[in-house]
Structures are given as structure tokens and as C-alpha cells.
Enzyme design. Structure first.
Site, PDB file in Angstrom:
ATOM      1  N   GLY A  14       0.821  -1.210   0.000  1.00 34.50           N
ATOM      2  CA  GLY A  14       0.000   0.000   0.000  1.00 34.50           C
ATOM      3  C   GLY A  14       0.854   1.258   0.000  1.00 34.50           C
ATOM      4  O   GLY A  14       2.078   1.187  -0.026  1.00 34.50           O
ATOM      5  N   ARG A  98     -20.649   1.582  10.206  1.00 35.22           N
ATOM      6  CA  ARG A  98     -19.529   1.360  11.106  1.00 35.22           C
ATOM      7  C   ARG A  98     -19.430  -0.111  11.529  1.00 35.22           C
ATOM      8  O   ARG A  98     -18.342  -0.681  11.637  1.00 35.22           O
ATOM      9  CB  ARG A  98     -19.667   2.238  12.348  1.00 35.22           C
ATOM     10  CG  ARG A  98     -18.435   2.109  13.236  1.00 35.22           C
ATOM     11  CD  ARG A  98     -18.424   3.074  14.368  1.00 35.22           C
ATOM     12  NE  ARG A  98     -19.441   2.740  15.354  1.00 35.22           N
ATOM     13  CZ  ARG A  98     -19.522   3.330  16.546  1.00 35.22           C
ATOM     14  NH1 ARG A  98     -18.683   4.289  16.853  1.00 35.22           N
ATOM     15  NH2 ARG A  98     -20.454   2.996  17.403  1.00 35.22           N
ATOM     16  N   VAL A 129      -1.491   0.741  12.707  1.00 33.49           N
ATOM     17  CA  VAL A 129      -1.695   1.984  11.954  1.00 33.49           C
ATOM     18  C   VAL A 129      -3.049   1.936  11.236  1.00 33.49           C
ATOM     19  O   VAL A 129      -3.746   2.940  11.116  1.00 33.49           O
ATOM     20  CB  VAL A 129      -0.544   2.187  10.935  1.00 33.49           C
ATOM     21  CG1 VAL A 129      -0.793   3.399  10.050  1.00 33.49           C
ATOM     22  CG2 VAL A 129       0.788   2.332  11.674  1.00 33.49           C
ATOM     23  N   ASP A 159      -0.989  12.430  14.681  1.00 34.33           N
ATOM     24  CA  ASP A 159      -1.793  13.523  15.250  1.00 34.33           C
ATOM     25  C   ASP A 159      -0.916  14.411  16.133  1.00 34.33           C
ATOM     26  O   ASP A 159      -1.023  15.642  16.105  1.00 34.33           O
ATOM     27  CB  ASP A 159      -2.955  12.936  16.068  1.00 34.33           C
ATOM     28  CG  ASP A 159      -3.726  11.911  15.261  1.00 34.33           C
ATOM     29  OD1 ASP A 159      -4.276  12.280  14.215  1.00 34.33           O
ATOM     30  OD2 ASP A 159      -3.754  10.723  15.650  1.00 34.33           O
ATOM     31  N   HIS A 187      -7.908   7.837  17.715  1.00 40.66           N
ATOM     32  CA  HIS A 187      -7.397   8.399  16.452  1.00 40.66           C
ATOM     33  C   HIS A 187      -8.585   8.571  15.515  1.00 40.66           C
ATOM     34  O   HIS A 187      -8.837   7.764  14.643  1.00 40.66           O
ATOM     35  CB  HIS A 187      -6.339   7.501  15.823  1.00 40.66           C
ATOM     36  CG  HIS A 187      -6.018   7.899  14.409  1.00 40.66           C
ATOM     37  ND1 HIS A 187      -5.345   9.062  14.105  1.00 40.66           N
ATOM     38  CD2 HIS A 187      -6.319   7.331  13.230  1.00 40.66           C
ATOM     39  CE1 HIS A 187      -5.243   9.174  12.790  1.00 40.66           C
ATOM     40  NE2 HIS A 187      -5.829   8.144  12.233  1.00 40.66           N
TER      41      HIS A 187
HETATM   42  P1  NAX Z   1      -3.589   1.407   0.995  1.00 41.03           P
HETATM   43  O1  NAX Z   1      -4.965   1.035   0.606  1.00 41.03           O
HETATM   44  O2  NAX Z   1      -2.699   2.121   0.042  1.00 41.03           O
HETATM   45  O3  NAX Z   1      -2.819   0.075   1.436  1.00 41.03           O
HETATM   46  C1  NAX Z   1      -3.361  -0.877   2.290  1.00 41.03           C
HETATM   47  C2  NAX Z   1      -2.735  -2.208   1.937  1.00 41.03           C
HETATM   48  O4  NAX Z   1      -3.179  -3.164   2.887  1.00 41.03           O
HETATM   49  C3  NAX Z   1      -3.152  -2.719   0.558  1.00 41.03           C
HETATM   50  O5  NAX Z   1      -1.990  -3.022  -0.204  1.00 41.03           O
HETATM   51  C4  NAX Z   1      -3.952  -3.982   0.880  1.00 41.03           C
HETATM   52  O6  NAX Z   1      -3.771  -5.001  -0.087  1.00 41.03           O
HETATM   53  C5  NAX Z   1      -3.354  -4.377   2.227  1.00 41.03           C
HETATM   54  N1  NAX Z   1      -4.199  -5.262   3.027  1.00 41.03           N
HETATM   55  C6  NAX Z   1      -5.542  -5.274   3.149  1.00 41.03           C
HETATM   56  N2  NAX Z   1      -5.943  -6.275   3.940  1.00 41.03           N
HETATM   57  C7  NAX Z   1      -4.830  -6.914   4.345  1.00 41.03           C
HETATM   58  C8  NAX Z   1      -4.600  -8.048   5.163  1.00 41.03           C
HETATM   59  N3  NAX Z   1      -5.609  -8.728   5.705  1.00 41.03           N
HETATM   60  N4  NAX Z   1      -3.318  -8.433   5.374  1.00 41.03           N
HETATM   61  C9  NAX Z   1      -2.301  -7.773   4.798  1.00 41.03           C
HETATM   62  N5  NAX Z   1      -2.452  -6.705   4.000  1.00 41.03           N
HETATM   63  C10 NAX Z   1      -3.708  -6.278   3.780  1.00 41.03           C
HETATM   64  O7  NAX Z   1      -3.724   2.201   2.367  1.00 41.03           O
HETATM   65  P2  NAX Z   1      -2.672   3.162   3.080  1.00 41.03           P
HETATM   66  O8  NAX Z   1      -2.829   4.536   2.578  1.00 41.03           O
HETATM   67  O9  NAX Z   1      -1.331   2.532   3.028  1.00 41.03           O
HETATM   68  O10 NAX Z   1      -3.237   3.166   4.572  1.00 41.03           O
HETATM   69  C11 NAX Z   1      -3.222   2.019   5.374  1.00 41.03           C
HETATM   70  C12 NAX Z   1      -4.054   2.212   6.622  1.00 41.03           C
HETATM   71  O11 NAX Z   1      -3.521   3.253   7.428  1.00 41.03           O
HETATM   72  C13 NAX Z   1      -5.501   2.606   6.358  1.00 41.03           C
HETATM   73  O12 NAX Z   1      -6.331   1.830   7.201  1.00 41.03           O
HETATM   74  C14 NAX Z   1      -5.547   4.060   6.771  1.00 41.03           C
HETATM   75  O13 NAX Z   1      -6.836   4.456   7.159  1.00 41.03           O
HETATM   76  C15 NAX Z   1      -4.583   4.056   7.917  1.00 41.03           C
HETATM   77  N6  NAX Z   1      -4.049   5.351   8.345  1.00 41.03           N
HETATM   78  C16 NAX Z   1      -3.833   5.540   9.668  1.00 41.03           C
HETATM   79  C17 NAX Z   1      -3.262   6.691  10.177  1.00 41.03           C
HETATM   80  C18 NAX Z   1      -3.006   6.857  11.644  1.00 41.03           C
HETATM   81  O14 NAX Z   1      -2.576   7.952  12.013  1.00 41.03           O
HETATM   82  N7  NAX Z   1      -3.246   5.895  12.531  1.00 41.03           N
HETATM   83  C19 NAX Z   1      -2.917   7.811   9.276  1.00 41.03           C
HETATM   84  C20 NAX Z   1      -2.751   7.404   7.857  1.00 41.03           C
HETATM   85  C21 NAX Z   1      -3.724   6.377   7.360  1.00 41.03           C
HETATM   86  O15 NAX Z   1      -4.919   7.022   7.009  1.00 41.03           O
END
Ligand code: NAX
Length: 328
Positions: A14, A98, A129, A159, A187
Site C-alpha cells: 500500500g 460502522r 496503523v 496527530d 485516532h
Molecule cells: P492502501 O490502501 O494504500 O494500502 C493498504 C494495503 O493493505 C493494501 O496493499 C492492501 O492489499 C493491504 N491489506 C488489506 N488487507 C490486508 C490483510 N488482511 N493483510 C495484509 N495486507 C492487507 O492504504 P494506506 O494509505 O497505506 O493506509 C493504510 C491504513 O492506514 C488505512 O487503514 C488508513 O486508514 C490508515 N491510516 C492511519 C493513520 C493513523 O494515524 N493511525 C494515518 C494514515 C492512514 O490514514
């Protein structure tokens, strides 16, 4: 020479994964004297993309990178893991309730927690994350009864860094002039960035700001809604800044926080500050001897209490929902 540390990154293909892996491999996660072995976990459809990233990691010829392995099976990916970065999650799609979101993520973080429980190294540290990060961490932790609960954390460091940067801009100082800022709660948009204990070059940040309206109507909503503002501007969600925050979180966890400062981490509550035990909620923390410790004894004024309680209430609702779904 030190033995390599096993770092598993889920969602490695991702956009956060792409911003994160090269920094881990270059030594920024654990320090420049610690070799790392990367283990990438992806879903089968994204394995090929992960292989492409692994080719690029090879092409960097990082001296600290002891190897890259790619898996679509959490049991294999977490075998012997020392640091687990759980980035991959099921995003909320249009029209998704949700309940559906929590259920889909329970299907990911439950099995991953169980795989960590069964296969991880004794010193394992877990950072979630993937959103909803706090509750995903709660689910993973609930499936890992043999691991101390405080090894499961969720990320509010982004944050925290956003709040530092906003406050520094307001006061026209450097971010390194600001200490003791706190993100409380979830978060999510209910998070509470608290500057009442913060110091700017040793003096009270609230006094330096001296503008309650700015604090209430500008600072807090700007920090809480920064993720949406990034999406609006960039056409994609925060990636490099999220990866940077994950690096900061783990680096401090392993190497300690500086004297005279603290940071923000979501971890299972021990009941501090009236946050119900077990909820994965963000607190002011220091890292000492490789463990997080919640900063104790801070006075919480009415303005802060109201906002902490609102965010904690949201976390309780999420916990109720995942309980009702049988996910914890
Ligand atoms: P992307 O959609 O670019 O990448 C996510 C990746 O996870 C994809 O490649 C997908 O194939 C993979 N994936 C899905 N299910 C999986 C599983 N069961 N096992 C292994 N891999 C799996 O998302 P990205 O922009 O990289 O964001 C990832 C996550 O971070 C999202 O949930 C997003 O909401 C979250 N975030 C959290 C933040 C925080 O501050 N805590 C901030 C940034 C981000 O928004």
C-alpha cells in the site's frame, strides 16, 4: 555484529508501506547499528506489487537489510517477529456502516493477533496503523492472551506531530521548542490535542497562545481534521507523514523518549485519568527501558475533561460494538 531484528509490515504494497519500507531498511526505525529482516504480509492480489517493492529494496543495496520475505499467510509472516507494523486494513467504502467496517477489520486483526500470540518473539512490539486503529489494536490484543497487553499500541503520533507543527506555526517557533503536548483518546475526529501542559521554550504554551478561541475553533479542529484536508489537497490520504510517525513511534519505544518531554501513544488503559481499563486510548507517555509509561499526575481542567471524555465514550461504543459482534 548484532543479529537482525525481524520487522513484519502488513499492507506492505500500500501507499504507507511504500513510504515506510525504505526508511526501515535504511536504519531509521531501530537505529543505524541494527540490521533488519523485513517480512511483508499482503493479501494474495497484492503479492506481485509487494514483490516489485522488494526488488526496489534490493536495488537500494542497504547495508543493514538482512533480507526481505513476502507472505500472504499471517502465521508465517509473524513467526519470530520482533516489531509488527499492522498497516493493512479494510478501508471504509461508500455506504459502509460502522458495524460492517468493524466486522471486516475484526476478520483481519483477530487472526493477526492470534498469529502474533503463537509465533512472535518474546520482546514483540506491535503498532497498529490501519484504521480504526485503536479498536483494531484492541481486537488484536484480545486475541493474544499470552503477550503483555501493553505491547499492543495504536498510532496517534501523526496527530501528535500535526499538533506540534500547528502550534509551532502559530507561535512562530520551531517544533523542537515545544514539549509535552498530548493527544488523548481515539485516532478519529474526536481526538483531543491538549496544550495545557505543553511548554514553549520552557514557558506555558497556553499562556504563549493566549487565545482560547483559536485553541477551540482553529487548533483542535485543524489537527483533528488534518487527514481529511490532506485527502482533499492531495487526492490521496496521508502516506509519507503516516510512515514518518510510525518510524518515530517505534524508534522512541525502543530507544526511549528524551528527558523533559513526552509523546502520545494509544495503549491499553490501566485506568489512568478515568479511562476505562483495557480501552486502547491515547495518553501522554514516556518510554523507559523499552516500555511505555503513562505520565501520571497531570491536572485535567474542565475544558480538557469534557473532550477526553467524549473521545473515550466513542472508544467505549466501538468496544461495545466489537463485543456484540463477538470479535473480542
Ligand atoms: P492502501 O490502501 O494504500 O494500502 C493498504 C494495503 O493493505 C493494501 O496493499 C492492501 O492489499 C493491504 N491489506 C488489506 N488487507 C490486508 C490483510 N488482511 N493483510 C495484509 N495486507 C492487507 O492504504 P494506506 O494509505 O497505506 O493506509 C493504510 C491504513 O492506514 C488505512 O487503514 C488508513 O486508514 C490508515 N491510516 C492511519 C493513520 C493513523 O494515524 N493511525 C494515518 C494514515 C492512514 O490514514
Amino acid at each position: 555484529a548484532k543479529a537482525p531484528v525481524n520487522v513484519t509490515v502488513t499492507g506492505a504494497a500500500g501507499q504507507i508501506g511504500y513510504a515506510l519500507l525504505f526508511r526501515i531498511a535504511s536504519g531509521q526505525l531501530l537505529g543505524v547499528d541494527t540490521p533488519v529482516r523485513l517480512r511483508l504480509l499482503e493479501i494474495p492480489q497484492a503479492i506481485k506489487a509487494a514483490e516489485g517493492t522488494a526488488m526496489e529494496l534490493d536495488d537500494c543495496a542497504f547495508p543493514l537489510l538482512a533480507g526481505v520475505d513476502i507472505y500472504d499467510d499471517p502465521r508465517k509472516a509473524f513467526d519470530g517477529v520482533n516489531v509488527a507494523l499492522l498497516v493493512g486494513a479494510r478501508p471504509r467504502t461508500k455506504g459502509m456502516e460502522r458495524r460492517d467496517l468493524l466486522e471486516a477489520n475484526g476478520g483481519i486483526f483477530g487472526p493477526q493477533g492470534a498469529a502474533i500470540n503463537d509465533g512472535a518473539a518474546d520482546d514483540v512490539r506491535v503498532l497498529v496503523v490501519g484504521n480504526p486503529a485503536n479498536t483494531n489494536a484492541l481486537i488484536a490484543q484480545a486475541h493474544a492472551p499470552d503477550i503483555p497487553a501493553d505491547r499492543f499500541t495504536a498510532m496517534t503520533r501523526l496527530d501528535h506531530n500535526r499538533a506540534l507543527s500547528q502550534l509551532a506555526a502559530k507561535l512562530n517557533v520551531s517544533v523542537s521548542d515545544i514539549k509535552k503536548l498530548t493527544i488523548w483518546g481515539n485516532h478519529s475526529a474526536t481526538q483531543y490535542p491538549d496544550i495545557f501542559h505543553a511548554e514553549v521554550n520552557g514557558r506555558s504554551a497556553v499562556e504563549a497562545v493566549n487565545d482560547e478561541e483559536w485553541l477551540r475553533d482553529t487548533f483542535i479542529p485543524t489537527v483533528a481534521k488534518r487527514g481529511a484536508a490532506i485527502i482533499e489537497a492531495r487526492g490521496a490520504s496521508s502516506a509519507a507523514s503516516a510512515a514518518n510517525a510510525a518510524i518515530d513511534h517505534v524508534y522512541d519505544w525502543v530507544n526511549g523518549t528524551p528527558e523533559g518531554d513526552w509523546t502520545s501513544v494509544a495503549l491499553p488503559s490501566d485506568g489512568s485519568y478515568g479511562v476505562p481499563e483495557g480501552l486502547v486510548s491515547s495518553f501522554p507517555v514516556v518510554s523507559r527501558n523499552g516500555s511505555w509509561e503513562i505520565v501520571q499526575g497531570l491536572e485535567i481542567n474542565e475544558f480538557s475533561r469534557e473532550r477526553i471524555d467524549a473521545s473515550v465514550r466513542e472508544l467505549e461504543e466501538e468496544r461495545e460494538a466489537v463485543r456484540a459482534l463477538g470479535l473480542i
